[in-house]
Design a protein around this motif. Structure first.
Motif, PDB file in Angstrom:
ATOM      1  N   ARG A 191       5.620  -0.843  -6.607  1.00  0.00           N
ATOM      2  CA  ARG A 191       5.596  -2.191  -6.055  1.00  0.00           C
ATOM      3  C   ARG A 191       6.934  -2.877  -6.307  1.00  0.00           C
ATOM      4  O   ARG A 191       7.632  -2.598  -7.282  1.00  0.00           O
ATOM      5  CB  ARG A 191       4.466  -3.001  -6.708  1.00  0.00           C
ATOM      6  CG  ARG A 191       3.050  -2.550  -6.365  1.00  0.00           C
ATOM      7  CD  ARG A 191       2.620  -3.067  -5.009  1.00  0.00           C
ATOM      8  NE  ARG A 191       2.683  -4.524  -4.947  1.00  0.00           N
ATOM      9  CZ  ARG A 191       1.752  -5.345  -5.440  1.00  0.00           C
ATOM     10  NH1 ARG A 191       0.674  -4.855  -6.029  1.00  0.00           N
ATOM     11  NH2 ARG A 191       1.879  -6.648  -5.323  1.00  0.00           N
ATOM     12  N   GLY A 246       2.609   2.174  -3.528  1.00  0.00           N
ATOM     13  CA  GLY A 246       1.860   2.793  -4.625  1.00  0.00           C
ATOM     14  C   GLY A 246       2.233   2.167  -5.955  1.00  0.00           C
ATOM     15  O   GLY A 246       2.078   0.973  -6.160  1.00  0.00           O
ATOM     16  N   LEU A 247       2.745   2.995  -6.873  1.00  0.00           N
ATOM     17  CA  LEU A 247       3.139   2.498  -8.191  1.00  0.00           C
ATOM     18  C   LEU A 247       4.561   1.941  -8.197  1.00  0.00           C
ATOM     19  O   LEU A 247       5.074   1.584  -9.250  1.00  0.00           O
ATOM     20  CB  LEU A 247       3.011   3.624  -9.229  1.00  0.00           C
ATOM     21  CG  LEU A 247       1.572   4.011  -9.593  1.00  0.00           C
ATOM     22  CD1 LEU A 247       1.558   5.226 -10.504  1.00  0.00           C
ATOM     23  CD2 LEU A 247       0.851   2.843 -10.261  1.00  0.00           C
ATOM     24  N   THR A 275      -8.116  -0.213  -6.614  1.00  0.00           N
ATOM     25  CA  THR A 275      -6.759  -0.473  -6.096  1.00  0.00           C
ATOM     26  C   THR A 275      -6.726  -1.644  -5.114  1.00  0.00           C
ATOM     27  O   THR A 275      -5.796  -1.762  -4.332  1.00  0.00           O
ATOM     28  CB  THR A 275      -6.193   0.779  -5.387  1.00  0.00           C
ATOM     29  OG1 THR A 275      -7.037   1.103  -4.260  1.00  0.00           O
ATOM     30  CG2 THR A 275      -6.124   1.958  -6.334  1.00  0.00           C
ATOM     31  N   LYS A 310      -4.040  -0.469  -2.399  1.00  0.00           N
ATOM     32  CA  LYS A 310      -4.337   0.356  -1.235  1.00  0.00           C
ATOM     33  C   LYS A 310      -5.117  -0.480  -0.232  1.00  0.00           C
ATOM     34  O   LYS A 310      -6.081  -1.148  -0.600  1.00  0.00           O
ATOM     35  CB  LYS A 310      -5.159   1.595  -1.623  1.00  0.00           C
ATOM     36  CG  LYS A 310      -4.423   2.601  -2.499  1.00  0.00           C
ATOM     37  CD  LYS A 310      -3.297   3.275  -1.731  1.00  0.00           C
ATOM     38  CE  LYS A 310      -2.610   4.340  -2.562  1.00  0.00           C
ATOM     39  NZ  LYS A 310      -1.468   4.965  -1.842  1.00  0.00           N
ATOM     40  N   SER A 356       0.825  -1.208   0.000  1.00  0.00           N
ATOM     41  CA  SER A 356       0.000   0.000   0.000  1.00  0.00           C
ATOM     42  C   SER A 356       0.858   1.258   0.000  1.00  0.00           C
ATOM     43  O   SER A 356       0.581   2.222  -0.701  1.00  0.00           O
ATOM     44  CB  SER A 356      -0.924   0.008   1.221  1.00  0.00           C
ATOM     45  OG  SER A 356      -1.856  -1.034   1.148  1.00  0.00           O
ATOM     46  N   SER A 415       0.391  -4.200  -9.789  1.00  0.00           N
ATOM     47  CA  SER A 415      -0.657  -3.179  -9.749  1.00  0.00           C
ATOM     48  C   SER A 415      -0.622  -2.389  -8.439  1.00  0.00           C
ATOM     49  O   SER A 415      -0.221  -2.911  -7.394  1.00  0.00           O
ATOM     50  CB  SER A 415      -2.035  -3.825  -9.887  1.00  0.00           C
ATOM     51  OG  SER A 415      -2.125  -4.586 -11.063  1.00  0.00           O
ATOM     52  N   MET A 416      -1.079  -1.134  -8.509  1.00  0.00           N
ATOM     53  CA  MET A 416      -1.187  -0.332  -7.301  1.00  0.00           C
ATOM     54  C   MET A 416      -2.168  -0.983  -6.324  1.00  0.00           C
ATOM     55  O   MET A 416      -3.225  -1.463  -6.708  1.00  0.00           O
ATOM     56  CB  MET A 416      -1.663   1.088  -7.612  1.00  0.00           C
ATOM     57  CG  MET A 416      -1.830   1.959  -6.368  1.00  0.00           C
ATOM     58  SD  MET A 416      -2.489   3.607  -6.710  1.00  0.00           S
ATOM     59  CE  MET A 416      -1.013   4.396  -7.340  1.00  0.00           C
TER      60      MET A 416
END
Length: 224
Positions: A68, A65-66, A117, A107, A62, A104-105
């Motif tokens: 990973r 974010g982008l 997300t 959250k 989380s 993938s992003m």
């Protein structure tokens, strides 16, 4: 704290401060060196419970974010760390999508406040990298099912260069050996009769030598 294992807990995340577990994420993001990680691995800790071994979890993914880990360090290095996670003692843990190279992003509250997300992008399962990763994860799952003693038996480190991790795990009737190269240079060692190879990546068998390239690894099993 890892001492919690002495007070009735059966399972907990690896220690965040002393890294006694050790928590491999610190090594992944460069907060400790591979040498420091190996020193922590050699420290004794309670055998009354188990550590969760992970590469990512809901918190780290989380926050990333982008960025990973799959994207940040690449699929080969990620696979090497997954091999590490599965071959240490304790309980291996994969975060959603690690088994198919999903980057993938994510959250934690994606189901409420961040639409789109909180789902795995299963399209990755159809890629060459995703298919390989799933096969690798299944191989390691099978290994753990065959040898439940991997949860608890000790980890015996071999002497190795600074950025190389080598260890063996005792099994009932045999052992597994693990070689992981996290350095920039090739790691070479004498062959001395190769055991059954369970899985390997970026590793080659040359005449009388095993060559493990950057981010490569090899896991072997032998019977006694």
């Amino acid at each position: 704290n890892h001492d919690t294992l002495d007070h009735g807990f059966d399972l907990l995340y690896t220690d965040n401060t002393r890294i006694t577990g050790p928590r491999s994420l610190y090594m992944i993001i460069g907060e400790i060196t591979v040498t420091e990680w190996k020193e922590k691995l050699a420290e004794p800790f309670s055998q009354e419970g188990r550590f969760i071994r992970f590469v990512e979890n809901h918190d780290t993914a989380s926050v990333a974010g982008l960025k990973r880990l799959e994207m940040l360090i690449g699929s080969d290095r990620m696979e090497a760390f997954i091999a590490l996670t599965y071959t240490l003692n304790g309980v291996p843990f994969l975060w959603n999508g690690n088994e198919i190279c999903d980057d993938s992003m994510t959250k934690t509250m994606g189901n409420r406040y961040f639409p789109g997300t909180n789902a795995i992008n299963w399209a990755y399962a159809m890629t060459e990298k995703g298919r390989r990763r799933l096969k690798i994860v299944k191989t390691f799952n099978d290994l753990r099912k065959r040898h439940p003693e991997l949860q608890a038996s000790g980890v015996s480190l071999y002497p190795s260069p600074e950025n190389v991790i080598c260890y063996k795990r005792k099994l009932e009737g045999g052992e597994i050996k693990v070689f992981i190269n996290l350095g920039d240079e090739e790691f070479r060692m004498a062959e001395n009769g190769v055991d059954e190879i369970i899985v390997m990546n970026r590793t080659e068998l040359e005449e009388h030598q095993i060559v493990i390239r950057k981010n490569g690894y090899m896991v072997t099993e032998s019977k006694t």
